[in-house]
Design a protein around this motif. Structure first.
Motif, PDB file in Angstrom:
ATOM      1  N   TYR A 215      -3.478 -15.628  21.488  1.00 44.09           N
ATOM      2  CA  TYR A 215      -2.631 -16.047  22.608  1.00 44.09           C
ATOM      3  C   TYR A 215      -1.230 -15.439  22.500  1.00 44.09           C
ATOM      4  O   TYR A 215      -0.592 -15.145  23.501  1.00 44.09           O
ATOM      5  CB  TYR A 215      -2.524 -17.575  22.631  1.00 44.09           C
ATOM      6  N   ASN A 216      -0.754 -15.252  21.251  1.00 45.26           N
ATOM      7  CA  ASN A 216       0.604 -14.754  21.072  1.00 45.26           C
ATOM      8  C   ASN A 216       0.722 -13.259  21.361  1.00 45.26           C
ATOM      9  O   ASN A 216       1.747 -12.789  21.855  1.00 45.26           O
ATOM     10  CB  ASN A 216       1.063 -15.012  19.630  1.00 45.26           C
ATOM     11  N   HIS A 217      -0.315 -12.499  20.989  1.00 48.05           N
ATOM     12  CA  HIS A 217      -0.347 -11.036  21.173  1.00 48.05           C
ATOM     13  C   HIS A 217       0.868 -10.373  20.525  1.00 48.05           C
ATOM     14  O   HIS A 217       1.481  -9.465  21.087  1.00 48.05           O
ATOM     15  CB  HIS A 217      -0.398 -10.674  22.661  1.00 48.05           C
ATOM     16  N   LYS A 218       1.211 -10.833  19.314  1.00 49.49           N
ATOM     17  CA  LYS A 218       2.309 -10.238  18.573  1.00 49.49           C
ATOM     18  C   LYS A 218       1.760  -9.330  17.475  1.00 49.49           C
ATOM     19  O   LYS A 218       0.594  -9.419  17.087  1.00 49.49           O
ATOM     20  CB  LYS A 218       3.195 -11.336  17.958  1.00 49.49           C
ATOM     21  N   VAL A 219       2.594  -8.451  16.982  1.00 45.92           N
ATOM     22  CA  VAL A 219       2.215  -7.552  15.899  1.00 45.92           C
ATOM     23  C   VAL A 219       2.792  -8.110  14.597  1.00 45.92           C
ATOM     24  O   VAL A 219       4.006  -8.291  14.474  1.00 45.92           O
ATOM     25  CB  VAL A 219       2.729  -6.125  16.143  1.00 45.92           C
ATOM     26  N   TYR A 220       1.914  -8.393  13.652  1.00 45.33           N
ATOM     27  CA  TYR A 220       2.330  -8.931  12.367  1.00 45.33           C
ATOM     28  C   TYR A 220       1.925  -7.967  11.252  1.00 45.33           C
ATOM     29  O   TYR A 220       0.949  -7.226  11.382  1.00 45.33           O
ATOM     30  CB  TYR A 220       1.675 -10.292  12.120  1.00 45.33           C
ATOM     31  N   PRO A 221       2.637  -7.986  10.135  1.00 45.79           N
ATOM     32  CA  PRO A 221       2.256  -7.115   9.019  1.00 45.79           C
ATOM     33  C   PRO A 221       0.916  -7.530   8.426  1.00 45.79           C
ATOM     34  O   PRO A 221       0.623  -8.724   8.296  1.00 45.79           O
ATOM     35  CB  PRO A 221       3.399  -7.322   8.010  1.00 45.79           C
ATOM     36  N   GLU A 222       0.096  -6.550   8.074  1.00 45.34           N
ATOM     37  CA  GLU A 222      -1.198  -6.795   7.426  1.00 45.34           C
ATOM     38  C   GLU A 222      -1.050  -6.399   5.957  1.00 45.34           C
ATOM     39  O   GLU A 222      -1.134  -5.221   5.611  1.00 45.34           O
ATOM     40  CB  GLU A 222      -2.294  -6.010   8.125  1.00 45.34           C
ATOM     41  N   LEU A 223      -0.828  -7.399   5.105  1.00 44.39           N
ATOM     42  CA  LEU A 223      -0.396  -7.140   3.740  1.00 44.39           C
ATOM     43  C   LEU A 223      -1.429  -7.476   2.674  1.00 44.39           C
ATOM     44  O   LEU A 223      -1.142  -7.355   1.482  1.00 44.39           O
ATOM     45  CB  LEU A 223       0.902  -7.922   3.455  1.00 44.39           C
ATOM     46  N   ILE A 224      -2.634  -7.892   3.067  1.00 46.99           N
ATOM     47  CA  ILE A 224      -3.630  -8.215   2.049  1.00 46.99           C
ATOM     48  C   ILE A 224      -3.990  -6.962   1.246  1.00 46.99           C
ATOM     49  O   ILE A 224      -3.971  -6.980   0.003  1.00 46.99           O
ATOM     50  CB  ILE A 224      -4.884  -8.836   2.689  1.00 46.99           C
ATOM     51  N   GLY A 225      -4.307  -5.869   1.941  1.00 45.52           N
ATOM     52  CA  GLY A 225      -4.666  -4.632   1.251  1.00 45.52           C
ATOM     53  C   GLY A 225      -3.561  -4.096   0.356  1.00 45.52           C
ATOM     54  O   GLY A 225      -3.795  -3.821  -0.830  1.00 45.52           O
ATOM     55  N   PRO A 226      -2.341  -3.916   0.883  1.00 47.29           N
ATOM     56  CA  PRO A 226      -1.251  -3.433   0.024  1.00 47.29           C
ATOM     57  C   PRO A 226      -0.950  -4.349  -1.153  1.00 47.29           C
ATOM     58  O   PRO A 226      -0.599  -3.873  -2.245  1.00 47.29           O
ATOM     59  CB  PRO A 226      -0.056  -3.370   0.993  1.00 47.29           C
ATOM     60  N   THR A 227      -1.095  -5.660  -0.950  1.00 49.54           N
ATOM     61  CA  THR A 227      -0.864  -6.592  -2.057  1.00 49.54           C
ATOM     62  C   THR A 227      -1.915  -6.403  -3.137  1.00 49.54           C
ATOM     63  O   THR A 227      -1.597  -6.371  -4.336  1.00 49.54           O
ATOM     64  CB  THR A 227      -0.871  -8.038  -1.536  1.00 49.54           C
ATOM     65  N   ARG A 228      -3.170  -6.282  -2.742  1.00 52.08           N
ATOM     66  CA  ARG A 228      -4.235  -6.063  -3.733  1.00 52.08           C
ATOM     67  C   ARG A 228      -4.002  -4.764  -4.494  1.00 52.08           C
ATOM     68  O   ARG A 228      -4.177  -4.712  -5.716  1.00 52.08           O
ATOM     69  CB  ARG A 228      -5.600  -6.039  -3.050  1.00 52.08           C
TER      70      ARG A 228
END
Length: 228
Positions: A85-98
């Motif tokens: 519903y928000n249609h915002k862009v958020y950082p996807e940090l699971i991969g970089p954190t791993r």
């Protein structure tokens, strides 16, 4: 007589993206000394242990070798159903954190929401009734060490509507964001086991300490912590 006792110390856990310390408290209860890192300086006003204001991955790469266990709860908004519903862009940090955790080479835990499962590697799921908590709160845990989830009781209890206090007919709380009352916030914090958290956003984004206490105890039973 020579004292041959091997010196001991409390194990140390690094709590990345720590927010206000739900997981931190559980690790503390399991026997760890805890250091939290978050980019939001406001988190330090309620974080119950040592707090570092900074970038989680940068701190991990610089200091992760100093800890026995690394926990990371990367922001979940990118995978939250609410973002439909928000249609915002958020950082996807699971991969970089791993990737950073693997580079440091210490045992690790990555926590996130159910919708992030495609981004995670063989996670287990934890939920409130596994720990006698009166809420349904599914969270995935990816670990670098073997971990088997407790039995997951059936969801038979009814939940109060979001923003409403529990009742005898609906004894479980629904804890998600909204414009809630202070009474609701206090009740939610109590149900979560995070009474030091005083904001609605803080309690809605927290993880029950019981989850981390169980993980920490399982870790210490499986992975010996070196003496100093």
């Amino acid at each position: 007589m020579t004292d041959l006792t091997i010196p001991t110390r409390r194990p140390r856990v690094l709590d990345l993206y720590c927010h206000r310390g739900g997981m931190a408290m559980g690790y503390h209860q399991a026997g760890f000394d805890v250091t939290g890192v978050d980019i939001d300086p406001d988190c330090g006003t309620e974080y119950p242990f040592e707090f570092v204001h900074g970038d989680a991955i940068e701190y991990l790469l610089a200091h992760g070798h100093e800890y026995d266990l690394i926990h990371g709860s990367p922001p979940c908004q990118a995978w939250s159903p609410l973002n439909a519903y928000n249609h915002k862009v958020y950082p996807e940090l699971i991969g970089p954190t791993r990737e950073a955790m693997l580079a440091v080479g210490k045992p690790f835990v990555i926590e996130n929401v159910e919708a992030a499962r495609p981004e995670m590697v063989d996670p287990i799921m934890l939920c409130g009734p596994m720990f006698d908590l009166r809420m349904y709160r599914h969270r995935l845990m990816e670990t670098s060490f073997p971990l088997v989830a407790p039995e997951h009781p059936a969801h038979v209890e009814l939940c109060s509507r979001n923003g409403y206090l529990p009742t005898p007919e609906r004894p479980f709380m629904t804890i998600t964001g909204g414009k809630h009352s202070k009474a609701w916030q206090r009740a939610a914090a109590a149900a979560m086991g995070t009474p030091w958290i005083t904001t609605i956003q803080g309690v809605c984004e927290a993880i029950p300490p019981a989850y981390a206490r169980w993980i920490g105890e399982q870790f210490l039973a499986r992975v010996p912590v070196p003496a100093p």
